[in-house]
Motif scaffolding. Structure first.
Motif, PDB file in Angstrom:
ATOM      1  N   TYR A  31       0.855  -1.191   0.000  1.00 38.47           N
ATOM      2  CA  TYR A  31       0.000   0.000   0.000  1.00 38.47           C
ATOM      3  C   TYR A  31       0.888   1.238   0.000  1.00 38.47           C
ATOM      4  CZ  TYR A  31      -3.218  -3.588   1.665  1.00 38.47           C
ATOM      5  OH  TYR A  31      -3.955  -4.734   1.799  1.00 38.47           O
ATOM      6  N   PRO A  32       1.468   1.601  -1.164  1.00 33.70           N
ATOM      7  CA  PRO A  32       2.445   2.695  -1.198  1.00 33.70           C
ATOM      8  C   PRO A  32       1.860   4.071  -0.877  1.00 33.70           C
ATOM      9  CG  PRO A  32       2.015   1.866  -3.416  1.00 33.70           C
ATOM     10  CD  PRO A  32       1.288   0.978  -2.465  1.00 33.70           C
ATOM     11  N   ASP A  33       0.596   4.288  -1.173  1.00 30.04           N
ATOM     12  CA  ASP A  33      -0.013   5.588  -0.925  1.00 30.04           C
ATOM     13  C   ASP A  33      -0.551   5.631   0.505  1.00 30.04           C
ATOM     14  OD1 ASP A  33      -1.424   7.967  -0.864  1.00 30.04           O
ATOM     15  OD2 ASP A  33      -2.507   7.581  -2.742  1.00 30.04           O
ATOM     16  N   GLU A  34       0.071   6.450   1.351  1.00 31.28           N
ATOM     17  CA  GLU A  34      -0.346   6.541   2.757  1.00 31.28           C
ATOM     18  C   GLU A  34      -1.817   6.923   2.900  1.00 31.28           C
ATOM     19  OE1 GLU A  34       2.101   8.362   5.848  1.00 31.28           O
ATOM     20  OE2 GLU A  34       3.669   8.527   4.315  1.00 31.28           O
ATOM     21  N   GLU A  97      16.937  -9.598   2.357  1.00 35.78           N
ATOM     22  CA  GLU A  97      17.611  -8.755   1.360  1.00 35.78           C
ATOM     23  C   GLU A  97      17.179  -9.128  -0.052  1.00 35.78           C
ATOM     24  OE1 GLU A  97      21.808  -9.106   2.132  1.00 35.78           O
ATOM     25  OE2 GLU A  97      21.595  -8.236   4.129  1.00 35.78           O
ATOM     26  N   ARG A  98      17.094 -10.430  -0.327  1.00 36.73           N
ATOM     27  CA  ARG A  98      16.681 -10.885  -1.661  1.00 36.73           C
ATOM     28  C   ARG A  98      15.245 -10.448  -1.962  1.00 36.73           C
ATOM     29  NH1 ARG A  98      16.068 -16.327  -1.211  1.00 36.73           N
ATOM     30  NH2 ARG A  98      13.855 -16.117  -1.452  1.00 36.73           N
ATOM     31  N   VAL A  99      14.362 -10.649  -1.006  1.00 35.03           N
ATOM     32  CA  VAL A  99      12.957 -10.271  -1.193  1.00 35.03           C
ATOM     33  C   VAL A  99      12.825  -8.757  -1.323  1.00 35.03           C
ATOM     34  CG1 VAL A  99      10.670 -10.241  -0.104  1.00 35.03           C
ATOM     35  CG2 VAL A  99      12.025 -12.353  -0.122  1.00 35.03           C
ATOM     36  N   ASN A 100      13.562  -7.996  -0.513  1.00 33.50           N
ATOM     37  CA  ASN A 100      13.495  -6.530  -0.599  1.00 33.50           C
ATOM     38  C   ASN A 100      13.956  -6.032  -1.964  1.00 33.50           C
ATOM     39  OD1 ASN A 100      12.347  -6.100   1.904  1.00 33.50           O
ATOM     40  ND2 ASN A 100      14.298  -5.846   2.934  1.00 33.50           N
ATOM     41  N   ALA A 101      14.971  -6.678  -2.553  1.00 37.68           N
ATOM     42  CA  ALA A 101      15.413  -6.304  -3.896  1.00 37.68           C
ATOM     43  C   ALA A 101      14.294  -6.565  -4.899  1.00 37.68           C
ATOM     44  CB  ALA A 101      16.675  -7.077  -4.276  1.00 37.68           C
ATOM     45  N   GLN A 102      13.596  -7.675  -4.743  1.00 37.45           N
ATOM     46  CA  GLN A 102      12.475  -7.986  -5.630  1.00 37.45           C
ATOM     47  C   GLN A 102      11.333  -6.997  -5.419  1.00 37.45           C
ATOM     48  OE1 GLN A 102      11.790 -12.039  -4.429  1.00 37.45           O
ATOM     49  NE2 GLN A 102      13.398 -12.859  -5.762  1.00 37.45           N
ATOM     50  N   LEU A 103      11.100  -6.610  -4.166  1.00 40.15           N
ATOM     51  CA  LEU A 103      10.049  -5.635  -3.877  1.00 40.15           C
ATOM     52  C   LEU A 103      10.373  -4.272  -4.484  1.00 40.15           C
ATOM     53  CD1 LEU A 103       9.243  -6.496  -0.140  1.00 40.15           C
ATOM     54  CD2 LEU A 103       7.815  -6.966  -2.148  1.00 40.15           C
ATOM     55  N   MET A 104      11.662  -3.879  -4.421  1.00 38.96           N
ATOM     56  CA  MET A 104      12.077  -2.610  -5.034  1.00 38.96           C
ATOM     57  C   MET A 104      11.795  -2.617  -6.527  1.00 38.96           C
ATOM     58  SD  MET A 104      15.684  -1.327  -3.315  1.00 38.96           S
ATOM     59  CE  MET A 104      16.292  -0.920  -4.911  1.00 38.96           C
ATOM     60  N   LEU A 105      12.113  -3.724  -7.174  1.00 43.58           N
ATOM     61  CA  LEU A 105      11.876  -3.839  -8.606  1.00 43.58           C
ATOM     62  C   LEU A 105      10.381  -3.786  -8.908  1.00 43.58           C
ATOM     63  CD1 LEU A 105      12.802  -4.326 -11.507  1.00 43.58           C
ATOM     64  CD2 LEU A 105      12.788  -6.789 -10.999  1.00 43.58           C
ATOM     65  N   ALA A 106       9.592  -4.542  -8.159  1.00 41.36           N
ATOM     66  CA  ALA A 106       8.145  -4.548  -8.381  1.00 41.36           C
ATOM     67  C   ALA A 106       7.555  -3.162  -8.159  1.00 41.36           C
ATOM     68  CB  ALA A 106       7.480  -5.566  -7.462  1.00 41.36           C
ATOM     69  N   ALA A 108       9.143  -0.249  -8.479  1.00 41.11           N
ATOM     70  CA  ALA A 108       9.579   0.618  -9.579  1.00 41.11           C
ATOM     71  C   ALA A 108       8.768   0.346 -10.841  1.00 41.11           C
ATOM     72  CB  ALA A 108      11.063   0.418  -9.852  1.00 41.11           C
ATOM     73  N   LEU A 109       8.471  -0.923 -11.088  1.00 43.74           N
ATOM     74  CA  LEU A 109       7.766  -1.280 -12.316  1.00 43.74           C
ATOM     75  C   LEU A 109       6.289  -0.883 -12.301  1.00 43.74           C
ATOM     76  CD1 LEU A 109       9.430  -4.698 -13.187  1.00 43.74           C
ATOM     77  CD2 LEU A 109       9.733  -2.490 -14.337  1.00 43.74           C
ATOM     78  N   ARG A 110       5.790  -0.411 -11.167  1.00 46.57           N
ATOM     79  CA  ARG A 110       4.417   0.113 -11.130  1.00 46.57           C
ATOM     80  C   ARG A 110       4.314   1.397 -11.942  1.00 46.57           C
ATOM     81  NH1 ARG A 110       3.349  -0.302  -4.691  1.00 46.57           N
ATOM     82  NH2 ARG A 110       2.917  -2.517  -4.597  1.00 46.57           N
ATOM     83  N   ILE A 114       8.844   4.010 -16.064  1.00 45.66           N
ATOM     84  CA  ILE A 114       9.952   3.101 -15.768  1.00 45.66           C
ATOM     85  C   ILE A 114       9.762   1.796 -16.538  1.00 45.66           C
ATOM     86  CG2 ILE A 114      11.007   1.688 -13.943  1.00 45.66           C
ATOM     87  CD1 ILE A 114      10.511   4.063 -12.047  1.00 45.66           C
ATOM     88  N   ARG A 115       8.533   1.296 -16.544  1.00 45.67           N
ATOM     89  CA  ARG A 115       8.235   0.059 -17.288  1.00 45.67           C
ATOM     90  C   ARG A 115       8.528   0.268 -18.774  1.00 45.67           C
ATOM     91  NH1 ARG A 115       3.563  -0.629 -14.835  1.00 45.67           N
ATOM     92  NH2 ARG A 115       2.320   0.189 -16.524  1.00 45.67           N
ATOM     93  N   SER A 116       8.131   1.409 -19.320  1.00 48.97           N
ATOM     94  CA  SER A 116       8.360   1.712 -20.726  1.00 48.97           C
ATOM     95  C   SER A 116       9.853   1.789 -21.039  1.00 48.97           C
ATOM     96  CB  SER A 116       7.676   3.032 -21.089  1.00 48.97           C
ATOM     97  OG  SER A 116       7.932   3.374 -22.426  1.00 48.97           O
ATOM     98  N   LEU A 117      10.613   2.436 -20.161  1.00 46.33           N
ATOM     99  CA  LEU A 117      12.059   2.530 -20.333  1.00 46.33           C
ATOM    100  C   LEU A 117      12.695   1.143 -20.337  1.00 46.33           C
ATOM    101  CD1 LEU A 117      14.514   4.451 -20.519  1.00 46.33           C
ATOM    102  CD2 LEU A 117      14.575   4.423 -18.022  1.00 46.33           C
ATOM    103  N   ALA A 118      12.295   0.302 -19.399  1.00 47.00           N
ATOM    104  CA  ALA A 118      12.844  -1.056 -19.325  1.00 47.00           C
ATOM    105  C   ALA A 118      12.492  -1.858 -20.580  1.00 47.00           C
ATOM    106  CB  ALA A 118      12.320  -1.771 -18.081  1.00 47.00           C
ATOM    107  N   LEU A 119      11.268  -1.752 -21.040  1.00 42.36           N
ATOM    108  CA  LEU A 119      10.849  -2.504 -22.234  1.00 42.36           C
ATOM    109  C   LEU A 119      11.567  -2.015 -23.490  1.00 42.36           C
ATOM    110  CD1 LEU A 119       7.044  -2.857 -21.481  1.00 42.36           C
ATOM    111  CD2 LEU A 119       8.758  -4.684 -21.491  1.00 42.36           C
TER     112      LEU A 119
END
Length: 160
Positions: A31-34, A97-106, A108-110, A114-119
């Motif tokens: 829930y990123p939006d407070e 640490e591994r899960v947090n890296a995956q969470l950061m990626l997920a 960012a990809l919202r 960023i998604r367009s740049l990656a694609l």
């Protein structure tokens, strides 16, 4: 032996602090939006509806604020199932640490840009990708943002 300047259990039991931090990280990621983040009552209801397991709103609040830290294996499993992480996330630094890296990626990809740049980067040569990474690092510096370290650096000899 306890250090003299700390509250009982704080310095000599870091796992307890990590539980609180890791739970809050998962809530903030889901829930990123407070403004739209559910309160503990709604979160407890969502957990019950999603997993069939039960954790009270008060107990969630106590875990998230560090007031309670005696999590049972059943509650640990319910939280892990709800947040989609392995139960070890709450207990093991390497897994966390591994899960947090995956969470950061997920997270960012919202963002559609960023998604367009990656694609759009798909298919570019390793040299072109390195140049883009350098440009992004420089743009972050210009905006006084920290330069991000790659959580999964390529292995030596690898071109991916």
């Amino acid at each position: 032996m306890r250090s003299t300047g700390s509250a009982p259990g704080e310095d000599d039991r870091p796992l307890l602090l990590q539980l609180e931090q890791r739970l809050n990280k998962l809530i903030e990621t889901l829930y990123p939006d407070e403004r739209t983040r559910p309160g503990y009552a709604r979160l407890a209801k969502e957990i019950r509806e999603t997993t069939g397991g039960s954790i009270s709103a008060t107990y969630l609040w106590e875990l998230a604020t560090g007031r309670k830290r005696n999590l049972t294996l059943e509650q640990l499993d319910i939280l892990a199932q709800f947040f989609g992480v392995p139960p070890e996330y709450f207990l093991n630094d390497k897994v966390s640490e591994r899960v947090n890296a995956q969470l950061m990626l997920a997270t960012a990809l919202r963002d559609t840009k960023i998604r367009s740049l990656a694609l759009r980067a798909e298919g570019l040569s390793p040299a072109s990708l390195d140049a883009l990474l350098t440009m992004v690092d420089e743009a972050r510096k210009l905006q006084n943002l920290s330069v991000m370290n790659d959580p999964n650096p390529p292995r030596s000899g690898s071109n991916d």
